[in-house]
Design an enzyme around this catalytic site. Structure first.
Site, PDB file in Angstrom:
ATOM      1  N   ASP A 117      -4.312 -13.259   3.305  1.00 45.42           N
ATOM      2  CA  ASP A 117      -5.561 -12.784   3.907  1.00 45.42           C
ATOM      3  C   ASP A 117      -6.760 -13.105   3.022  1.00 45.42           C
ATOM      4  O   ASP A 117      -7.888 -12.709   3.330  1.00 45.42           O
ATOM      5  CB  ASP A 117      -5.497 -11.284   4.261  1.00 45.42           C
ATOM      6  CG  ASP A 117      -4.789 -10.434   3.228  1.00 45.42           C
ATOM      7  OD1 ASP A 117      -4.449 -10.953   2.138  1.00 45.42           O
ATOM      8  OD2 ASP A 117      -4.572  -9.238   3.509  1.00 45.42           O
ATOM      9  N   ASP A 166      -2.293 -10.683  -2.527  1.00 46.33           N
ATOM     10  CA  ASP A 166      -2.869 -10.268  -1.248  1.00 46.33           C
ATOM     11  C   ASP A 166      -4.358  -9.953  -1.465  1.00 46.33           C
ATOM     12  O   ASP A 166      -4.779  -9.568  -2.563  1.00 46.33           O
ATOM     13  CB  ASP A 166      -2.138  -9.021  -0.729  1.00 46.33           C
ATOM     14  CG  ASP A 166      -2.601  -8.604   0.658  1.00 46.33           C
ATOM     15  OD1 ASP A 166      -1.973  -9.039   1.634  1.00 46.33           O
ATOM     16  OD2 ASP A 166      -3.610  -7.864   0.763  1.00 46.33           O
ATOM     17  N   HIS A 226       0.818  -1.228   0.000  1.00 46.93           N
ATOM     18  CA  HIS A 226       0.000   0.000   0.000  1.00 46.93           C
ATOM     19  C   HIS A 226       0.844   1.267   0.000  1.00 46.93           C
ATOM     20  O   HIS A 226       0.291   2.363  -0.159  1.00 46.93           O
ATOM     21  CB  HIS A 226      -0.955   0.024   1.204  1.00 46.93           C
ATOM     22  CG  HIS A 226      -1.927  -1.108   1.223  1.00 46.93           C
ATOM     23  ND1 HIS A 226      -2.783  -1.361   0.171  1.00 46.93           N
ATOM     24  CD2 HIS A 226      -2.161  -2.081   2.145  1.00 46.93           C
ATOM     25  CE1 HIS A 226      -3.514  -2.441   0.447  1.00 46.93           C
ATOM     26  NE2 HIS A 226      -3.151  -2.888   1.642  1.00 46.93           N
ATOM     27  N   HIS A 269      -5.983  -7.467  -0.506  1.00 43.06           N
ATOM     28  CA  HIS A 269      -6.211  -6.044  -0.771  1.00 43.06           C
ATOM     29  C   HIS A 269      -5.450  -5.592  -2.018  1.00 43.06           C
ATOM     30  O   HIS A 269      -4.347  -6.076  -2.282  1.00 43.06           O
ATOM     31  CB  HIS A 269      -5.754  -5.206   0.439  1.00 43.06           C
ATOM     32  CG  HIS A 269      -6.423  -5.596   1.717  1.00 43.06           C
ATOM     33  ND1 HIS A 269      -5.877  -6.507   2.603  1.00 43.06           N
ATOM     34  CD2 HIS A 269      -7.606  -5.203   2.248  1.00 43.06           C
ATOM     35  CE1 HIS A 269      -6.694  -6.658   3.636  1.00 43.06           C
ATOM     36  NE2 HIS A 269      -7.749  -5.887   3.451  1.00 43.06           N
TER      37      HIS A 269
HETATM   38  C1  FKS Z   1      -9.248  -3.025   9.553  1.00 46.52           C
HETATM   39  C2  FKS Z   1      -9.732  -2.388   8.264  1.00 46.52           C
HETATM   40  C3  FKS Z   1      -8.730  -2.452   7.151  1.00 46.52           C
HETATM   41  C4  FKS Z   1      -6.520  -1.588   6.471  1.00 46.52           C
HETATM   42  C5  FKS Z   1      -6.240  -2.915   5.851  1.00 46.52           C
HETATM   43  C6  FKS Z   1      -4.795  -3.000   5.421  1.00 46.52           C
HETATM   44  C7  FKS Z   1      -4.459  -4.319   4.774  1.00 46.52           C
HETATM   45  C8  FKS Z   1      -2.950  -4.493   4.666  1.00 46.52           C
HETATM   46  C9  FKS Z   1      -2.504  -5.612   3.742  1.00 46.52           C
HETATM   47  C10 FKS Z   1      -0.972  -5.697   3.758  1.00 46.52           C
HETATM   48  F1  FKS Z   1      -0.544  -6.640   2.939  1.00 46.52           F
HETATM   49  F2  FKS Z   1      -0.434  -4.550   3.386  1.00 46.52           F
HETATM   50  F3  FKS Z   1      -0.536  -5.997   4.962  1.00 46.52           F
HETATM   51  N1  FKS Z   1      -7.615  -1.563   7.391  1.00 46.52           N
HETATM   52  N2  FKS Z   1      -8.836  -2.029  10.474  1.00 46.52           N
HETATM   53  O1  FKS Z   1      -3.014  -6.857   4.157  1.00 46.52           O
HETATM   54  O2  FKS Z   1      -2.945  -5.408   2.430  1.00 46.52           O
HETATM   55 ZN    ZN Z   2      -4.045  -7.508   2.609  1.00 45.53          ZN
END
Ligand code: FKS
Ligand code: ZN
Length: 342
Positions: A285, A196, A160, A198
């Protein structure tokens, strides 16, 4: 396959993140890496080695100098306020506000250099972040030296983080830094595959106007999922990068077979691009029991991901990203890596 790992990741341990209006313990915690390391050691995948230290210039090939300088000094500037808790941003240069003038006060800098509030800065954050990039760079160096694969057990994660922004638990973009290092030391064309849950908004943005680094990502549809503001299927790259970006947004509830069908599309695109080397942003994830995600992958699905990546038959660097079902994260990561190695 060699695994690169450093205990320095422990130096970064945020206390709390904002989640649906409450401060909750950070999902991105040191025990994640411990479980992955344990699973790697039990798997017989190969040796675990410490990273080398790389010059700061390897970081500024991808990130701006002022952003790296911000990360280096943010904690000291925060502590000078008399604060002892984590530094967190609370105001951002959104629509209608100026984003051409970096503030000089740390409260302003934190927001200027962040896309969200999921990036606590603690006393040890910079040391851990720098070490995480060194882990990825050491993995890249192994490919340059002739290894067919390597696993960079990075923490904190990176995908990110943009050229000039932190966000979503990420500070330096480990996968992007590694891909650039491969470009700078022999590879003419590099593909980054982001599995991933996300969207890898930072990685996409860094390479969006370049034709030498292909980016493909499978992820939760940004209409309903973090990071919300990038990751749609119509984002295909610009200028020299036209056609070198490919997004596969998938709905909540996506199962293994559905995911693997989309992955086949991404793999075909990468094969058509013809990279010399491949970097995988490896998040698990997508697991059915992940506490912050909504895909339904399990067990053998992760083995299949590894097998499909192996079908590209290119030197491949796996870079650890997300995964928050802490007890299962190691098993799922090792499933991908052993699926690749089989
Ligand atoms: C929970 C709501 C989501 C942000 C999620 C970030 C995901 C991070 C990720 C990484 F690989 F970068 F770690 N908040 N509070 O899994 O994409
Ligand atoms: Zn993620």
């Amino acid at each position: 396959m060699l695994t690169i790992y450093s205990d320095d990741h422990r130096l970064h341990h945020g206390a709390a993140e904002l989640y649906r209006g409450q401060l909750v313990p950070c999902f991105e915690m040191p025990s994640r890496a411990d479980h992955v390391l344990d699973a790697v050691r039990e798997s017989g995948l190969g040796d675990v080695v410490a990273p080398d230290r790389f010059d700061r210039t390897a970081l500024t090939r991808v990130h701006t100098d002022d952003y790296v300088a911000f990360l280096e000094t943010a904690w000291d500037e925060w502590r000078a306020l008399g604060e002892t808790g984590d530094a967190l941003p609370y105001v951002w240069p959104a629509r209608g506000l100026r984003r051409d003038v970096p503030p000089t006060h740390i409260d302003g800098k934190l927001g200027f250099y962040a896309i969200d509030a999921a990036v606590p800065i603690t006393a040890g954050t910079w040391a851990a972040v720098r070490s995480s990039a060194d882990v990825a760079l050491t993995g890249a160096q192994r490919l340059i030296a002739g290894d067919h694969s390597a696993f960079a057990l990075c923490r904190p994660p990176g995908h990110h983080a943009g050229a000039r922004a932190m966000g979503g638990f990420c500070y330096l973009n480990n996968a992007a830094i590694a891909a650039q290092h491969l470009r700078d030391h022999g590879a003419q064309r590099v593909a980054i595959l982001d599995v991933d849950y996300h969207h890898g908004n930072g990685t996409q943005a860094i390479f969006y106007d370049r034709g030498d680094v292909f980016f493909a990502s499978l992820h939760g549809d940004p209409a309903v999922e973090y990071p919300f503001f990038l990751g749609y299927a119509d984002e295909c790259g610009v200028g020299a990068g036209q056609g070198a970006n490919r997004n596969f947004p998938l709905p909540w509830g996506t199962t293994g077979p559905e995911y693997l069908a989309a992955l086949d599309g991404a793999i075909a695109d990468i094969a058509a691009f013809g990279p010399d080397m491949v970097v995988v942003s490896l998040g698990v994830d997508t697991f059915a029991d992940d506490p912050i995600s909504h895909f339904k992958l399990r067990g053998d699905d992760f083995v299949q991901i590894g097998r499909r990546i192996a079908s590209l038959a290119r030197p491949t660097l796996f870079v650890m990203e997300g995964g928050y079902a802490v007890a299962e994260i190691g098993v799922n990561v090792v499933a991908v890596l052993t699926g690749f190695a089989a």
